[in-house]
Design a protein around this motif. Structure first.
Motif, PDB file in Angstrom:
ATOM      1  N   MET A 141       3.452  13.280  14.636  1.00 43.99           N
ATOM      2  CA  MET A 141       2.230  12.487  14.500  1.00 43.99           C
ATOM      3  C   MET A 141       2.298  11.253  15.388  1.00 43.99           C
ATOM      4  SD  MET A 141       1.528  12.436  10.387  1.00 43.99           S
ATOM      5  CE  MET A 141       1.035  13.902   9.478  1.00 43.99           C
ATOM      6  N   SER A 142       1.129  10.704  15.696  1.00 48.89           N
ATOM      7  CA  SER A 142       1.080   9.433  16.414  1.00 48.89           C
ATOM      8  C   SER A 142       1.465   8.305  15.462  1.00 48.89           C
ATOM      9  CB  SER A 142      -0.324   9.177  16.955  1.00 48.89           C
ATOM     10  OG  SER A 142      -1.232   8.941  15.881  1.00 48.89           O
ATOM     11  N   ARG A 143       1.706   7.110  16.014  1.00 52.65           N
ATOM     12  CA  ARG A 143       2.055   5.969  15.164  1.00 52.65           C
ATOM     13  C   ARG A 143       0.936   5.650  14.179  1.00 52.65           C
ATOM     14  NH1 ARG A 143       5.101   1.123  18.512  1.00 52.65           N
ATOM     15  NH2 ARG A 143       7.099   2.187  18.803  1.00 52.65           N
ATOM     16  N   GLY A 144      -0.284   5.677  14.661  1.00 54.45           N
ATOM     17  CA  GLY A 144      -1.411   5.386  13.793  1.00 54.45           C
ATOM     18  C   GLY A 144      -1.524   6.385  12.650  1.00 54.45           C
ATOM     19  N   GLN A 145      -1.302   7.660  12.947  1.00 51.38           N
ATOM     20  CA  GLN A 145      -1.355   8.686  11.913  1.00 51.38           C
ATOM     21  C   GLN A 145      -0.236   8.490  10.898  1.00 51.38           C
ATOM     22  OE1 GLN A 145      -1.166  12.077  14.525  1.00 51.38           O
ATOM     23  NE2 GLN A 145      -3.391  12.357  14.560  1.00 51.38           N
ATOM     24  N   LYS A 146       0.961   8.139  11.376  1.00 47.99           N
ATOM     25  CA  LYS A 146       2.078   7.928  10.458  1.00 47.99           C
ATOM     26  C   LYS A 146       1.845   6.729   9.550  1.00 47.99           C
ATOM     27  CE  LYS A 146       5.319   8.314  13.722  1.00 47.99           C
ATOM     28  NZ  LYS A 146       6.649   8.389  14.364  1.00 47.99           N
ATOM     29  N   ARG A 147       1.243   5.651  10.090  1.00 43.91           N
ATOM     30  CA  ARG A 147       0.973   4.502   9.251  1.00 43.91           C
ATOM     31  C   ARG A 147      -0.078   4.832   8.188  1.00 43.91           C
ATOM     32  NH1 ARG A 147       4.397   1.768   7.840  1.00 43.91           N
ATOM     33  NH2 ARG A 147       3.448  -0.294   7.705  1.00 43.91           N
ATOM     34  N   ARG A 148      -1.078   5.621   8.556  1.00 46.58           N
ATOM     35  CA  ARG A 148      -2.080   6.030   7.562  1.00 46.58           C
ATOM     36  C   ARG A 148      -1.440   6.939   6.514  1.00 46.58           C
ATOM     37  NH1 ARG A 148      -5.256   6.517  12.220  1.00 46.58           N
ATOM     38  NH2 ARG A 148      -5.467   8.787  12.081  1.00 46.58           N
ATOM     39  N   LEU A 149      -0.477   7.768   6.941  1.00 48.14           N
ATOM     40  CA  LEU A 149       0.246   8.606   5.986  1.00 48.14           C
ATOM     41  C   LEU A 149       1.066   7.742   5.028  1.00 48.14           C
ATOM     42  CD1 LEU A 149       1.133  11.372   4.952  1.00 48.14           C
ATOM     43  CD2 LEU A 149       2.920  11.392   6.730  1.00 48.14           C
ATOM     44  N   ASP A 150       1.668   6.664   5.530  1.00 46.79           N
ATOM     45  CA  ASP A 150       2.392   5.738   4.662  1.00 46.79           C
ATOM     46  C   ASP A 150       1.472   5.162   3.592  1.00 46.79           C
ATOM     47  OD1 ASP A 150       4.867   5.988   5.947  1.00 46.79           O
ATOM     48  OD2 ASP A 150       4.396   4.427   7.401  1.00 46.79           O
ATOM     49  N   ILE A 151       0.236   4.854   3.978  1.00 46.67           N
ATOM     50  CA  ILE A 151      -0.719   4.305   3.019  1.00 46.67           C
ATOM     51  C   ILE A 151      -1.120   5.366   1.994  1.00 46.67           C
ATOM     52  CG2 ILE A 151      -3.042   3.347   2.765  1.00 46.67           C
ATOM     53  CD1 ILE A 151      -2.627   1.861   5.362  1.00 46.67           C
ATOM     54  N   VAL A 152      -1.256   6.617   2.428  1.00 46.10           N
ATOM     55  CA  VAL A 152      -1.526   7.707   1.483  1.00 46.10           C
ATOM     56  C   VAL A 152      -0.414   7.770   0.439  1.00 46.10           C
ATOM     57  CG1 VAL A 152      -1.673  10.205   1.210  1.00 46.10           C
ATOM     58  CG2 VAL A 152      -2.930   9.088   3.063  1.00 46.10           C
ATOM     59  N   MET A 153       0.822   7.657   0.888  1.00 47.77           N
ATOM     60  CA  MET A 153       1.960   7.689  -0.045  1.00 47.77           C
ATOM     61  C   MET A 153       1.868   6.555  -1.062  1.00 47.77           C
ATOM     62  SD  MET A 153       4.241  10.156   0.971  1.00 47.77           S
ATOM     63  CE  MET A 153       5.940   9.631   0.801  1.00 47.77           C
ATOM     64  N   ALA A 154       1.403   5.393  -0.599  1.00 50.78           N
ATOM     65  CA  ALA A 154       1.297   4.240  -1.490  1.00 50.78           C
ATOM     66  C   ALA A 154       0.147   4.386  -2.478  1.00 50.78           C
ATOM     67  CB  ALA A 154       1.129   2.959  -0.675  1.00 50.78           C
ATOM     68  N   ILE A 156      -1.184   7.471  -3.640  1.00 52.66           N
ATOM     69  CA  ILE A 156      -1.293   8.802  -4.235  1.00 52.66           C
ATOM     70  C   ILE A 156      -1.478   8.739  -5.757  1.00 52.66           C
ATOM     71  CG2 ILE A 156       1.224   9.038  -4.374  1.00 52.66           C
ATOM     72  CD1 ILE A 156      -1.376  11.848  -3.765  1.00 52.66           C
ATOM     73  N   HIS A 157      -0.886   7.762  -6.422  1.00 53.47           N
ATOM     74  CA  HIS A 157      -0.954   7.675  -7.886  1.00 53.47           C
ATOM     75  C   HIS A 157      -2.042   6.712  -8.352  1.00 53.47           C
ATOM     76  CE1 HIS A 157       1.685   4.551  -6.406  1.00 53.47           C
ATOM     77  NE2 HIS A 157       1.693   3.935  -7.567  1.00 53.47           N
ATOM     78  N   SER A 158      -2.962   6.333  -7.441  1.00 55.66           N
ATOM     79  CA  SER A 158      -4.116   5.463  -7.754  1.00 55.66           C
ATOM     80  C   SER A 158      -3.707   4.142  -8.388  1.00 55.66           C
ATOM     81  CB  SER A 158      -5.086   6.201  -8.693  1.00 55.66           C
ATOM     82  OG  SER A 158      -5.547   7.394  -8.107  1.00 55.66           O
ATOM     83  N   PRO A 159      -2.819   3.389  -7.731  1.00 53.67           N
ATOM     84  CA  PRO A 159      -2.397   2.104  -8.303  1.00 53.67           C
ATOM     85  C   PRO A 159      -3.511   1.068  -8.222  1.00 53.67           C
ATOM     86  CG  PRO A 159      -1.552   2.320  -6.084  1.00 53.67           C
ATOM     87  CD  PRO A 159      -2.217   3.626  -6.397  1.00 53.67           C
ATOM     88  N   GLY A 160      -3.486   0.115  -9.134  1.00 54.20           N
ATOM     89  CA  GLY A 160      -4.471  -0.961  -9.098  1.00 54.20           C
ATOM     90  C   GLY A 160      -4.077  -2.077  -8.162  1.00 54.20           C
ATOM     91  N   LEU A 161      -2.795  -2.100  -7.749  1.00 59.85           N
ATOM     92  CA  LEU A 161      -2.274  -3.137  -6.863  1.00 59.85           C
ATOM     93  C   LEU A 161      -1.460  -2.481  -5.760  1.00 59.85           C
ATOM     94  CD1 LEU A 161      -1.509  -6.078  -6.089  1.00 59.85           C
ATOM     95  CD2 LEU A 161       0.293  -5.961  -7.839  1.00 59.85           C
ATOM     96  N   VAL A 162      -1.781  -2.835  -4.510  1.00 59.90           N
ATOM     97  CA  VAL A 162      -1.103  -2.234  -3.363  1.00 59.90           C
ATOM     98  C   VAL A 162      -0.467  -3.331  -2.515  1.00 59.90           C
ATOM     99  CG1 VAL A 162      -1.343  -0.737  -1.350  1.00 59.90           C
ATOM    100  CG2 VAL A 162      -2.831  -0.404  -3.336  1.00 59.90           C
ATOM    101  N   PHE A 163       0.819  -3.173  -2.215  1.00 59.55           N
ATOM    102  CA  PHE A 163       1.522  -4.070  -1.306  1.00 59.55           C
ATOM    103  C   PHE A 163       1.628  -3.399   0.057  1.00 59.55           C
ATOM    104  CE2 PHE A 163       2.972  -5.522  -5.451  1.00 59.55           C
ATOM    105  CZ  PHE A 163       3.044  -6.898  -5.299  1.00 59.55           C
ATOM    106  N   LEU A 164       1.116  -4.060   1.087  1.00 64.12           N
ATOM    107  CA  LEU A 164       1.186  -3.544   2.447  1.00 64.12           C
ATOM    108  C   LEU A 164       2.004  -4.522   3.282  1.00 64.12           C
ATOM    109  CD1 LEU A 164      -2.559  -2.486   2.961  1.00 64.12           C
ATOM    110  CD2 LEU A 164      -0.651  -1.074   2.180  1.00 64.12           C
TER     111      LEU A 164
END
Length: 332
Positions: A141-154, A156-164
């Motif tokens: 994947m490209s860097r942009g795609q991998k970063r978006r995949l990282d966000i998907v991982m964060a 996936i469980h529908s958290p109310g608070l996300v740390f980026l």
């Protein structure tokens, strides 16, 4: 969502006679409300990463208290981790497995059924423009795609608070802008609270409702980007007068609304709080005094101006881009 009082962390470096204490975080008080997007900024070594590690339970505070999503970070770390999403600066995906499989496995670790994890994962792939990549490995994947995949991982469980943590580091401008749209949609589409660390000032300005600035382990500012810029720096007003004889008059007139005035040839410059309201009166005053202008420019202050005023240092993208993720236990 986040409540911290007197949060501190001390590292010890060296051994024997050379052993010394390093106060990475020194009595930080902060609050983040539900639904806020907060930008957490600081120069290298300011304590930004250490604070983030404490709030995500990767590091225990040596003093003070903090609750995240209603749970104590020191005594209820498991409950905190179940309640948050975390996208680390270095990424969290394994390059050798299929992206979809890793997302599903990650969701199941949070107690989701496989069916729910697949459905949620595919929904996020569509939302973050990763269509067709379910069966692709991150290494392809490209860097942009991998970063978006990282966000998907964060998410996936529908958290109310996300740390980026530095989510757009290393991306080209187009990929950064694309990721901004997705980060901005987290609250709009999911109602999520977002805690964002970044060294890109334009990123914090565009995304954050409120900005927290940390320097030398202490919180030195907390306000909206506009209020920080207006209160600390003011707008830069640059007058170019038509003749040398008019410089003194223009300097005196600008000096009535500016804290200090500088003159360079026929340019007269000064910082004026809320210049949009003050400049029309200044122009009328100059005209009545016989001053003709070749040009006038009003430049809004930047967050870098805020940093320079508050910390005595400039948070430059080129300098901050050299910051690397440090191993756990190292001061940051």
């Amino acid at each position: 969502m986040i409540h911290a009082r007197g949060l501190s962390h001390t590292f010890h470096s060296g051994q024997g006679k050379d052993k010394k204490a390093v106060q990475a975080v020194d009595g930080v008080d902060l609050d983040v409300a539900e639904g806020e997007v907060v930008g957490f900024l600081g120069p290298n070594g300011a304590g930004k990463t250490t604070t983030l590690r404490i709030l995500t339970t990767l590091l225990k505070p040596t003093a003070g208290t903090a609750t995240v999503a209603g749970y104590d970070v020191a005594t209820q770390a498991v409950q905190v981790r179940r309640s948050i999403g975390y996208c680390s600066q270095v990424g969290s995906t394994f390059s050798g497995t299929y992206a979809g499989d890793e997302v599903v496995d990650h969701g199941m670790l949070y107690g989701m059924s496989k069916r729910d994890a697949v459905a949620r994962g595919q929904e996020l792939f569509d939302r973050l423009q990763l269509e067709g990549l379910w069966r692709r490995k991150p290494k392809n994947m490209s860097r942009g795609q991998k970063r978006r995949l990282d966000i998907v991982m964060a998410l996936i469980h529908s958290p109310g608070l996300v740390f980026l943590d530095e989510p757009t580091t290393g991306l080209d401008p187009q990929a950064r802008a694309n990721l901004w749209d997705h980060i901005g949609a987290l609250r709009a589409q999911q109602g999520a609270t977002v805690f964002l660390t970044t060294h890109y000032l334009d990123e914090a300005d565009a995304l954050a409702d409120r900005i927290l600035i940390i320097d030398r382990g202490r919180l030195v500012a907390s306000d909206t980007p506009d209020n920080l810029k207006a209160a600390v720096s003011g707008d830069l007003v640059d007058l170019e007068v038509a003749t040398d004889e008019q410089v003194v008059i223009a300097r005196d007139k600008l000096g009535t609304i500016a804290d200090s005035v500088e003159v360079h040839e026929r340019h007269v410059r000064g910082r004026v709080p809320r210049a949009g309201k003050a400049v029309p009166g200044l122009l009328r005053d100059l005209e009545s005094s016989g001053v003709s202008l070749d040009s006038i420019e009003v430049v809004r202050p930047t967050l870098d101006d805020v940093f320079l005023t508050l910390t005595g240092r400039s948070l430059r993208d080129a300098e901050a881009a050299t910051e690397k993720a440090q191993p756990e236990g190292a001061p940051a």
